[in-house]
Design an enzyme around this catalytic site. Structure first.
Site, PDB file in Angstrom:
ATOM      1  N   ASP A  98      -0.132   5.135   0.942  1.00 43.75           N
ATOM      2  CA  ASP A  98      -0.366   6.087   2.026  1.00 43.75           C
ATOM      3  C   ASP A  98      -0.249   5.405   3.388  1.00 43.75           C
ATOM      4  OD1 ASP A  98      -1.210   8.561   0.495  1.00 43.75           O
ATOM      5  OD2 ASP A  98      -2.673   7.137  -0.274  1.00 43.75           O
ATOM      6  N   ASP A 130       0.869  -1.159   0.000  1.00 42.86           N
ATOM      7  CA  ASP A 130       0.000   0.000   0.000  1.00 42.86           C
ATOM      8  C   ASP A 130       0.917   1.224   0.000  1.00 42.86           C
ATOM      9  OD1 ASP A 130      -2.303   1.624   0.289  1.00 42.86           O
ATOM     10  OD2 ASP A 130      -2.012   1.675   2.455  1.00 42.86           O
TER      11      ASP A 130
END
Length: 314
Positions: free
Chosen positions: A33, A31
């Site tokens: 963020d 991922d």
């Protein structure tokens, strides 16, 4: 999914354990963020970790529910923050995967009404998918505005210019049972550096689900479709040889569980150890899918594993 080496879920791991785990994995899914950056600042050590994995021959891909920017803009951000080895084909955003779903899976024939930012529309347009153009007068209402003909899908993403008129229009289009209802993701909110929160795509989707009486098909995490996109574009993708690294239990860890991947929670983003342990101790079977196999304080912890590998090679 049960973690490797006989460990139960939610286990903190360090250098030697990380090294052994990486030795069993060919594909590393990150991922973005809260994992490799926060806003416009790279997480300390993230650049070295990502670049080292790529240079060591690992297949590194990025799976993000952020639909606000096209993949090309992500490449620029990666480069700007020092991730110089990241290429376009390694990036799988919910906007890009939504375009693939509309073009290649359902083969939509007609216009798409988009609730979302320009980045989402750009991904659709690059895939050759026509979007409804917004031409309403400033004071237009659902009583007097024009509704576009031949709308075959409504797609909801993050939209910081969401209006009641957009919600009303989408509800009207979805009265047609043949009109698809899609959502880029179900993220309810996102943290801001000031301690405030930003409502996410999931909150907009929930409003439209109530207004239309329909449930959206979710494209991004925790749906399996994003992993299917990766599998279609890379050869030899074996879930047993994949590792998902994220910061949110309800999206990243559940995504890994849904796809049969080992998971690592990093504590530099949304979810923290206490929440993971609560799910681990829960008697509900559904909660087990939210429990990470492993936990690290930050992906900078991976640097210790690389240091040990270099010492062994010397």
């Amino acid at each position: 999914m049960a973690g490797a080496f006989g460990l139960k879920g939610c286990q903190k791991i360090r250098g030697p354990q990380i090294r052994n785990l990486l030795a069993t994995k060919d594909f590393i899914l990150f991922d973005c963020d809260g994992v490799i950056w926060n806003g416009e600042t790279a997480i300390t050590g993230a650049v070295a970790v990502v670049n080292s994995l790529i240079r060591r021959g690992k297949n590194v891909v990025f799976v993000t529910n952020n639909s606000t920017r096209p993949r090309e803009n992500y490449v620029h951000k990666f480069c700007r923050l020092g991730f110089t080895d990241v290429m376009l084909e390694q990036i799988f955003s919910s906007s890009y995967c939504s375009a693939l779903y509309l073009r290649d899976v359902v083969k939509v024939c007609g216009q798409v009404f988009v609730i979302g930012c320009d980045g989402l529309r750009r991904e659709l347009q690059e895939a050759g998918i026509p979007c409804v153009e917004e031409t309403d007068e400033p004071n237009a209402t659902i009583f007097d505005c024009a509704l576009a003909p031949d709308v075959k899908a409504v797609l909801v993403g993050h939209d910081d210019k969401m209006t009641f008129l957009k919600l009303a229009k989408a509800s009207c289009y979805l009265r047609d049972p043949d009109c698809l209802f899609l959502a880029t993701d179900t993220d309810p909110w996102h943290p801001l550096s000031s301690g405030r929160i930003l409502p996410g795509s999931g909150s907009l989707t929930a409003a439209l689900e109530v207004a239309s009486g329909r449930k959206a098909t979710v494209i991004g995490k925790p749906s399996r479709f994003m992993f299917e996109c990766i599998s279609s574009q890379f050869s030899g993708v074996d879930p047993a040889q994949c590792l998902m690294i994220g910061d949110r239990l309800q999206t990243d860890m559940l995504f890994g569980s849904n796809c049969g991947l080992d998971t690592v929670l990093t504590l530099t983003g949304v979810s923290q150890m206490e929440e993971a342990q609560e799910y681990s101790n829960s008697e509900l079977t559904s909660d087990r899918s939210l429990v990470p196999d492993y936990v690290v304080d930050t992906i900078a912890d991976f640097l210790l594993a690389f240091d040990e590998l270099e010492e062994q090679s010397n």
